[in-house]
Design an enzyme around this catalytic site. Structure first.
Site, PDB file in Angstrom:
ATOM      1  CB  CYS A   1      23.484  16.639 -10.032  1.00 41.88           C
ATOM      2  SG  CYS A   1      23.572  16.933  -8.264  1.00 41.88           S
ATOM      3  CB  THR A   2      20.722  16.535 -14.648  1.00 40.41           C
ATOM      4  OG1 THR A   2      20.305  15.489 -13.778  1.00 40.41           O
ATOM      5  CG2 THR A   2      20.574  16.105 -16.089  1.00 40.41           C
TER       6      THR A   2
END
Ligand code: BEZ
Length: 213
Positions: free
Chosen positions: A45-46
């Protein structure tokens, strides 16, 4: 029930990293991409949020607002944003919905209980100016999406909306397009005065309309 292509997207109000929004008002008259990610402070997600932020000018050019979502609260999003900037070299520049009560995730069927009872999958909704779903993608938590592909998808659905053309397999910006079957040859003469190449009566190839030279 799952949202399908052609459905009107449900409206909602939500807290985001940029304040409270009312979704339909926030979309306004333009296009939108709503995408969920499973959880803050997770590695894939980062990278995704950093890439979405890097590509925001490309979405802007197409008149598309982007908005993320996870079932974490706003203070978590803000704290995680610092990590995104530090590790991806790109600050968040679009709102992320803090869907801690899963209101939006449930409305948009973003939680797939046989994958996870608690986290959203990686859903993407491409939304037209009429507030209808033009395309969806669903990826598992373990697979980061290709945001260049999301841009390619936006280009395709925008070409269909504007010019009644479809895009063939592996189409890229600038490649030839296909006249949609719903357009008769009579109508096509008006829409495509430069003509087309008919490989079959149903397979009519035209240069990409509106292509920048
Ligand atoms: C991730 O973003 O890295 C991730 C999140 C949930 C499950 C697996 C991976």
């Amino acid at each position: 029930m799952a949202l399908r292509i052609g459905d009107t997207v449900p409206d909602f109000t939500a807290e985001t990293t940029e304040g409270q929004i009312s979704f339909h008002n926030w979309l306004g008259e333009g296009w939108g991409v709503l995408f969920s990610h499973p959880k803050d402070f997770t590695p894939v997600c980062t990278t995704e949020l950093g890439e979405a932020a890097r590509l925001k000018p490309e979405f802007d050019k197409r008149g598309v607002k982007i908005i993320g979502l996870s079932v974490d609260p706003t203070d978590s999003h803000h704290a995680w944003a610092k990590d995104i900037e530090e590790t991806q070299g790109q600050a968040l520049n679009f709102p992320v919905i803090a869907d801690h009560d899963r209101k939006v995730a449930d409305l948009y069927d973003m939680i797939h209980p046989n994958a996870s009872e608690t986290f959203t999958v990686r859903s993407v909704f491409v939304i037209g100016p009429d507030k209808k779903v033009k395309a969806t993608l669903t990826y598992p938590a373990s697979t980061g999406r290709n945001f260049d592909e999301i841009l390619r998808l936006v280009d395709s659905v925008q070409l269909t909306a504007k010019y009644s053309v479809a895009t063939p397999v592996n189409w890229k910006q600038g490649d030839d397009c296909i006249i949609v079957p719903a357009v008769t040859d009579e109508q096509a003469k008006e829409k495509f005065p430069g003509g087309w190449t008919a490989l079959k009566p149903y397979l009519r190839i035209v240069p990409q309309p509106g292509k920048e030279s």
